[in-house]
Each structure stands twice: as structure tokens, then as C-alpha cells.
Design an enzyme around this catalytic site. Structure first.
Site, PDB file in Angstrom:
ATOM      1  CD  GLU A 146      -3.221  -1.183   1.946  1.00 50.95           C
ATOM      2  OE1 GLU A 146      -2.874  -0.086   2.999  1.00 50.95           O
ATOM      3  OE2 GLU A 146      -4.046  -1.753   2.026  1.00 50.95           O
ATOM      4  CD  GLU A 195      -3.804  -6.016   2.809  1.00 51.80           C
ATOM      5  OE1 GLU A 195      -4.651  -5.390   3.652  1.00 51.80           O
ATOM      6  OE2 GLU A 195      -2.615  -5.620   3.032  1.00 51.80           O
TER       7      GLU A 195
HETATM    8  O1  AHR Z   1      -5.103  -6.024   6.912  1.00 57.69           O
HETATM    9  C1  AHR Z   1      -5.193  -5.047   7.745  1.00 57.69           C
HETATM   10  C2  AHR Z   1      -4.168  -3.860   7.097  1.00 57.69           C
HETATM   11  O2  AHR Z   1      -5.183  -3.461   6.010  1.00 57.69           O
HETATM   12  C3  AHR Z   1      -3.015  -4.274   6.482  1.00 57.69           C
HETATM   13  O3  AHR Z   1      -1.885  -4.273   7.053  1.00 57.69           O
HETATM   14  C4  AHR Z   1      -2.780  -3.180   5.235  1.00 57.69           C
HETATM   15  O4  AHR Z   1      -2.088  -3.472   4.263  1.00 57.69           O
HETATM   16  C5  AHR Z   1      -4.294  -2.785   5.027  1.00 57.69           C
HETATM   17  O5  AHR Z   1      -4.452  -1.608   5.180  1.00 57.69           O
END
Ligand code: AHR
Length: 499
Positions: free
Chosen positions: A173, A292
Site C-alpha cells: 500500500e 487483501e
Molecule cells: O489487513 C489489515 C491492513 O489493511 C494491512 O496491514 C494493510 O495493508 C491494510 O490497510
């Protein structure tokens, strides 16, 4: 009763499914590692301190790949802190989550755990506070056999064989202002490209994921992808996508329509990849690693009150309800419908932290979202068929006309099985669904598993771990070469047919 219809054809295929679409994620965060997968001294801990009850559930899920060690955590992480003798490992502040990291578990222990869990590791490198050199050293430590400083160091640490990690994330990210070492698209694109070039130089067999946007609402979305890919199109294989959904307003019809955001997001990112491909006159296609995705909001308030600098606190511990399972089922349908571009996806995360598996000191249990994830992964294997859905719709302020029925079909040639995944989002009405079986005529219903409940907010707890789970339904049959079924209101369904 309202009616919906699905048209399929054995020869109209979206793509073969890459099994890694059912991946997951474990970050050094909250009780995912400490108290989740690892708890020495626990009555169910094995000789290395890994919890056998957690391992059993992870194995049941048959997770093909687990992303590690973050997430936001990785952007401040020194991988060297987590290798070598445990007594020498430093305790460090983790600025991403405002906690203390003990480093008792590092990449070697995690690789051992992954073997026990029958899964592969997808490793992320730190491109927040660190850069090209440290990423090279990490890859050398993990994947080179012998005869160099870091491969010999791994051997000295008791790991004679390389870990052979095949899939690597170039940071996490990096578009997010919250990220440690956040960068502009140009800064990151250049760094990602230079890192990718040398990593592939060290081990040409690896695949690389470059960071896309943290969600579709980011102000830099689209421009970020274009800029980053213009820097590193030739040196990477996938671009990442992340997204989390919540129902802060207690508005189930809007919440359940979030698959439409995911669908649009994937289409947009694939289009941007193809724009850069065209601009570069390239023959190569960049695919998507949706590494994610999940529902995340139940724990927000509790997390805002957490004390800083504790170790492994209860953090991001969403207790999932029935409607979350419906949306997760729908998001899996969306990922499958895009199986031609989405080759890797990670349900974030796996244990305790926004996870399908929860643990306490006394047990481990399956959250509601466990079930659609488990059954879609288990039976959604083979080829995704183009699935033309005609469904009644409902009007929604955010998403416009939303089809009540969300559906995808998968043909498993090996098992000669046709599998239908379908969600009915109507809060009140059953919907009759018909699928003319065409080339699948002669198939019969093997199983109809359904999740349905009057209470959208029902949850599984340690005391009542099976409050929400799939049950067998007798609502499906084949008549005159057509699958006829009734999708209960508020229901997730999996119908398997075979010869
Ligand atoms: O999964 C939780 C968090 O969400 C992760 O660390 C991050 O990459 C995202 O913002």
C-alpha cells in the site's frame, strides 16, 4: 415468486481458475501470529509452539498461499530481527500498529508453519523504510542454495535448504499516506522497477507483485496504477488490489451490494493495465493479485481505544455476522467471474485479525465467513463459465439497480462436476432460479449446501461456534434438462451437479 435465469455454455469459458485465488494473509498484527498460529506453552502447541487446533482449521481450508509478514507492518520491518537465535532477537516498536514486536517468530519459523499448514508463502519486502539492497539480501537468504553470505547465514540458522519463495510483493500500500515511507507514484514506480530488476536477476523463477491502490476510493486511484506501471511494466507480473467493506450505517441492502464496487474496481484496474500495455506496444499482460479483501469494520471502535506499545493485543478482531458471510460469498463470486485477470487473491486475514478463524486460550472456531471461503475454495476448481444472469433488481442509492441474484458457475472437468454458487440478496423473498443445462444435460444434483438465517446479525462464538453454518437443502432438482432451484431470501448457496 420472483424468477431469475442463468445461461451457461460449456464452451463459453472465462478462464481456468488459478488456485491461488483462494489465498490468505497473516501479518504480524494483533493476535494473528502470537496467540493465533503460535503460542508456546498452550496445551495444543506442538514442539515448535504452533497451535495444532489452528493448524487443523487452516488445513481444512486448504489455503494455497499465505501472504506474510504484512501489510502495513512490513513497511517498518527488518527481516534480520526475526532470524537466528531467539534469545538474540530484539524487541522493536512497530509503528504501523503502535505495538511492540518480540520477533519470536520470523521468516524461518513462518516457513515451517506454512509447510505444516500445506501452504506456500507469498513474501512481502519492505519498500517503506528500506530499499533495493535489503530486498536483495532477503531474497538471497530465502532462495539461494549456498555459497553466498546470506544463503550461508540461513544455513547457519538451521535451514539447510532454501525456502524457495516464488511470489513476492514489492512493498505494501505505498499509495497510502498512513504507510511508513509512503511515496508518490513516480517515487514508488522507480523504486519498484529497480528492485524488481535485481530480484529477478538473483532468481529469475520468481513472480513479482507491484502495489496498486489501497482501494478504489483513493484520490490517486487510476493515475497511481498508470504511473507505477509505466515505470515497471516490463519487470513485474501482477498489480495488487486491496479493499475492505463495512456496514457502519446498518444498511444491509447497500452493504450486500458491495460486490458491485469490487467488480467495477477489477474492470478498471484491468483496463489500466491494458492501456499501459497498448502504450508500450507490449505483448505481455499484467494480471491482478487481489491480495487483501474482506469485511472490516466491527472492531474499529474497540481498536481506537487500544493502549499503545503492548504486545499482541486484541486488535482488528472483527466478530463476523451472517450478513458478512453473504457478502464474502458474493465477493468470491466476483473474484471468480474475473478469473481471467485475477490470478492471486488473499482473504485478509486468516487467524484472529479480521479472520475466518478465531482462537482463545481455550479453543479455535470457525467464524461465519469461514464457510463460503472454505466451500468456494474446495469446489470452485476448474474452469469458470461465462455466467449470464437475468435477475430482478432492487434500487439502491449508492449502486443503482442491484440484481438480487449474484451467481457464477464453475466446470470441473476432472471430476465431471458443474458447480453453481449463488447469493440471493432479497431480505424478504425467495427467488426461483432456472439454469438450462444444455451440454450438461444428464447431470443430476449431488448437493445443495445453503447458508440462510432470519438474523442477519447472528454470529459464531466460542460458546456457540456453530450458530451459523451451511446446511443441506432439498430445493434443487433437474427437470427436462434444466436445473430448477429456489434460493431462500438472504441466502448463500452452492449447488453441485454431476453425471
Ligand atoms: O489487513 C489489515 C491492513 O489493511 C494491512 O496491514 C494493510 O495493508 C491494510 O490497510
Amino acid at each position: 415468486m420472483q424468477k431469475a435465469k442463468v445461461i451457461i455454455d460449456k464452451d463459453f469459458q472465462v478462464s481456468k481458475i488459478d488456485r491461488r485465488i483462494y489465498g490468505s494473509f497473516i501479518e504480524h498484527l494483533g493476535r494473528a501470529v502470537y496467540g493465533g498460529i503460535y503460542q508456546p506453552g498452550h496445551p495444543l502447541a506442538d514442539e515448535q509452539g504452533f497451535r495444532k487446533d489452528t493448524l487443523e482449521l487452516v488445513r481444512e481450508l486448504n489455503v494455497p498461499i499465505v501472504r506474510y509478514p504484512g501489510g502495513n507492518f512490513v513497511s517498518g520491518y527488518k527481516w534480520e530481527d526475526g532470524v537466528g537465535p531467539k534469545e538474540d532477537r530484539p524487541k522493536r516498536i512497530d509503528l504501523a500498529w503502535c505495538v511492540v514486536e518480540s520477533n519470536e517468530v520470523g521468516l524461518n519459523e513462518f516457513s515451517d508453519w506454512a509447510k505444516k499448514a500445506n501452504t506456500d508463502v507469498m513474501m512481502a519486502v519492505n519498500l517503506g523504510t528500506r530499499g533495493v539492497a535489503e530486498a536483495m539480501e532477503l531474497l538471497e537468504y530465502c532462495n539461494l542454495d549456498q555459497g553466498t553470505h546470506y544463503s550461508e547465514l540461513r544455513k547457519k540458522h538451521g535451514y539447510a535448504k532454501p525456502h524457495g519463495v516464488k511470489l513476492w510483493c514489492l512493498g505494501n500500500e505505498m499509495d497510502g499516506p498512513w504507510q511508513i515511507g509512503h511515496k508518490t507514484a513516480d517515487e514508488y514506480g522507480r523504486l519498484a522497477n529497480e528492485t524488481a530488476k535485481v530480484l529477478k536477476g538473483i532468481d529469475p523463477s520468481i513472480e513479482l507483485v507491484v502495489c496498486g491502490s489501497s482501494n478504489s476510493g483513493m484520490p490517486t486511484f487510476a493515475e497511481w496504477e498508470r504511473t507505477v506501471l509505466e515505470h515497471c511494466y516490463d519487470s513485474v507480473d501482477y498489480i495488487s488490489m486491496h479493499t475492505y467493506y463495512g456496514d457502519h450505517d446498518r444498511d444491509p441492502q447497500t452493504f450486500l451490494a458491495n460486490n458491485m464496487d469490487m467488480d467495477r474496481f477489477i474492470t478498471d484496474v484491468a483496463n489500466i493495465c491494458d492501456y499501459v500495455k497498448a502504450k508500450k506496444h507490449s505483448k505481455k499482460t499484467i494480471n491482478i493479485s487481489f491480495d487483501e479483501w474482506n469485511v472490516w469494520y466491527h472492531s474499529n471502535e474497540a481498536d481506537s481505544k487500544l493502549e499503545r506499545w503492548t504486545q499482541a493485543p486484541h486488535q482488528l478482531e472483527d466478530v463476523y455476522d451472517f450478513q458478512d458471510a453473504l457478502l464474502v460469498g458474493s465477493l468470491l463470486i466476483t473474484l471468480l467471474r474475473h478469473a481471467d485477470r485475477v490470478k492471486v487473491a488473499c482473504l485478509a486475514q486468516l487467524v484472529n485479525v479480521i479472520a475466518p478463524i478465531m482462537t482463545s486460550d481455550t479453543g479455535a472456531w470457525r467464524q461465519t465467513i469461514y464457510y463460503p471461503y472454505w466451500l468456494t475454495g474446495k469446489y470452485g476448481q476448474g474452469v469458470v463459465l461465462q455466467t449470464q444472469v437475468s435477475s430482478p433488481t432492487y434500487a439502491n442509492k449508492k449502486f443503482g439497480d442491484v440484481p438480487y441474484v449474484d451467481c457464477v458457475t464453475v466446470y470441473n472437468e476432472e471430476k465431471d462436476e458443474l458447480v453453481v454458487f449463488a447469493v440471493n440478496k432479497s431480505l424478504e423473498e425467495e427467488i426461483e432460479l432456472e439454469i438450462p443445462l444444455r451440454q450438461f444435460a444428464g447431470y443430476h444434483v449431488v448437493e445443495h449446501a445453503k447458508m440462510q438465517d432470519e438474523d442477519l446479525y447472528a454470529v459464531n462464538t466460542e460458546e456457540n461456534p456453530e450458530r451459523i453454518k451451511p446446511v443441506a437443502s432439498d430445493a434443487s432438482s433437474v427437470e427436462d434438462g434444466t436445473l430448477k432451484t429456489v434460493l431462500g431470501h438472504k441466502s448463500w448457496n452452492m449447488i453441485r451437479l454431476s453425471k
